[in-house]
Design a protein around this motif. Structure first.
Motif, mmCIF file in Angstrom:
data_model
loop_
_atom_site.group_PDB
_atom_site.id
_atom_site.type_symbol
_atom_site.label_atom_id
_atom_site.label_comp_id
_atom_site.label_asym_id
_atom_site.label_seq_id
_atom_site.Cartn_x
_atom_site.Cartn_y
_atom_site.Cartn_z
ATOM 1 N N ILE A 1 0.837 -1.204 0.000
ATOM 2 C CA ILE A 1 0.000 0.000 0.000
ATOM 3 C C ILE A 1 0.871 1.253 0.000
ATOM 4 N N HIS A 2 1.917 1.266 0.806
ATOM 5 C CA HIS A 2 2.807 2.439 0.851
ATOM 6 C C HIS A 2 3.534 2.626 -0.482
ATOM 7 N N ALA A 3 3.902 1.532 -1.128
ATOM 8 C CA ALA A 3 4.556 1.633 -2.435
ATOM 9 C C ALA A 3 3.603 2.217 -3.472
ATOM 10 N N VAL A 4 2.351 1.787 -3.440
ATOM 11 C CA VAL A 4 1.366 2.310 -4.392
ATOM 12 C C VAL A 4 1.052 3.776 -4.085
ATOM 13 N N VAL A 5 1.005 4.143 -2.820
ATOM 14 C CA VAL A 5 0.823 5.556 -2.462
ATOM 15 C C VAL A 5 1.990 6.382 -3.012
ATOM 16 N N HIS B 1 0.705 11.151 -18.731
ATOM 17 C CA HIS B 1 1.214 9.978 -18.018
ATOM 18 C C HIS B 1 0.982 10.097 -16.515
ATOM 19 N N GLY B 2 1.124 11.302 -15.987
ATOM 20 C CA GLY B 2 0.862 11.512 -14.567
ATOM 21 C C GLY B 2 -0.592 11.260 -14.214
ATOM 22 N N ALA B 3 -1.512 11.755 -15.051
ATOM 23 C CA ALA B 3 -2.934 11.547 -14.800
ATOM 24 C C ALA B 3 -3.294 10.065 -14.892
ATOM 25 N N LEU B 4 -2.736 9.374 -15.870
ATOM 26 C CA LEU B 4 -3.004 7.934 -15.993
ATOM 27 C C LEU B 4 -2.424 7.163 -14.807
ATOM 28 N N THR B 5 -1.249 7.561 -14.360
ATOM 29 C CA THR B 5 -0.647 6.928 -13.185
ATOM 30 C C THR B 5 -1.525 7.143 -11.963
ATOM 31 N N MET B 6 -2.045 8.352 -11.809
ATOM 32 C CA MET B 6 -2.946 8.630 -10.688
ATOM 33 C C MET B 6 -4.187 7.753 -10.754
ATOM 34 N N LEU B 7 -4.747 7.576 -11.940
ATOM 35 C CA LEU B 7 -5.953 6.764 -12.095
ATOM 36 C C LEU B 7 -5.686 5.312 -11.722
ATOM 37 N N VAL B 8 -4.636 4.739 -12.286
ATOM 38 C CA VAL B 8 -4.335 3.324 -12.043
ATOM 39 C C VAL B 8 -3.988 3.079 -10.577
ATOM 40 N N GLY C 1 -4.727 4.994 -8.004
ATOM 41 C CA GLY C 1 -5.880 5.306 -7.150
ATOM 42 C C GLY C 1 -6.848 4.139 -7.088
ATOM 43 N N VAL C 2 -7.130 3.531 -8.234
ATOM 44 C CA VAL C 2 -8.011 2.357 -8.264
ATOM 45 C C VAL C 2 -7.366 1.210 -7.490
ATOM 46 N N ALA C 3 -6.070 1.043 -7.660
ATOM 47 C CA ALA C 3 -5.363 -0.025 -6.933
ATOM 48 C C ALA C 3 -5.429 0.211 -5.426
ATOM 49 N N LEU C 4 -5.278 1.454 -5.006
ATOM 50 C CA LEU C 4 -5.344 1.757 -3.572
ATOM 51 C C LEU C 4 -6.712 1.441 -2.984
ATOM 52 N N VAL C 5 -7.756 1.797 -3.713
ATOM 53 C CA VAL C 5 -9.105 1.482 -3.235
ATOM 54 C C VAL C 5 -9.262 -0.026 -3.104
ATOM 55 N N GLY C 6 -8.818 -0.759 -4.106
ATOM 56 C CA GLY C 6 -8.906 -2.218 -4.061
ATOM 57 C C GLY C 6 -8.099 -2.818 -2.926
ATOM 58 N N LEU C 7 -6.893 -2.324 -2.715
ATOM 59 C CA LEU C 7 -6.052 -2.844 -1.637
ATOM 60 C C LEU C 7 -6.677 -2.574 -0.273
ATOM 61 N N HIS C 8 -7.234 -1.397 -0.103
ATOM 62 C CA HIS C 8 -7.872 -1.080 1.183
ATOM 63 C C HIS C 8 -9.144 -1.905 1.389
#
Length: 117
Positions: free
Chosen positions: A5-9, A43-50, A52-59
């Motif tokens: 989670i910290h790595a994805v953040v 690329h920054g916006a796409l990184t934020m999207l991917v 962000g979705v991963a963070l929601v899923g992990l939580h």
């Protein structure tokens, strides 16, 4: 799981930095009317999207409570940002209003993430 989670953040913050940094590098050109949407912004916006979705899923997998309204607002802002950057990415010059909107929505997204508890 916390390390993941910290790595994805961290990656999410890198995406924010690329998007905001791309905007900030164009501010002088925006005043001259020669600003453009840079690849870093897309690329920054796409990184934020991917991420962000991963963070929601992990939580969610950990059983954490998620503020779905906050996530929905942040996602809506990001979709508008992505739409603007994607549509204007190939133009040699973009309107100051479009670039300013991307910068303002990015800043709003950051403040929502930090201040909305």
């Amino acid at each position: 799981m916390d390390v993941l989670i910290h790595a994805v953040v961290g990656l999410h913050i890198v995406g924010i930095a690329a998007l905001l940094g791309g905007f900030l590098t164009q501010m002088k050109a925006m005043g001259q009317g020669t600003a453009r949407m840079t690849p870093a912004m897309l690329h920054g916006a796409l990184t934020m999207l991917v991420t962000g979705v991963a963070l929601v899923g992990l939580h969610q997998t950990q059983g954490d409570t998620i503020n779905t309204i906050k996530i929905g607002v942040k996602l809506a802002l990001l979709v508008v940002i992505l739409g603007l950057v994607y549509v204007k990415r190939d133009e040699e010059k973009v309107e100051s209003a479009a670039l300013g909107t991307v910068g303002a929505l990015t800043a709003a997204n950051i403040f929502i993430a930090v201040l909305w508890v």
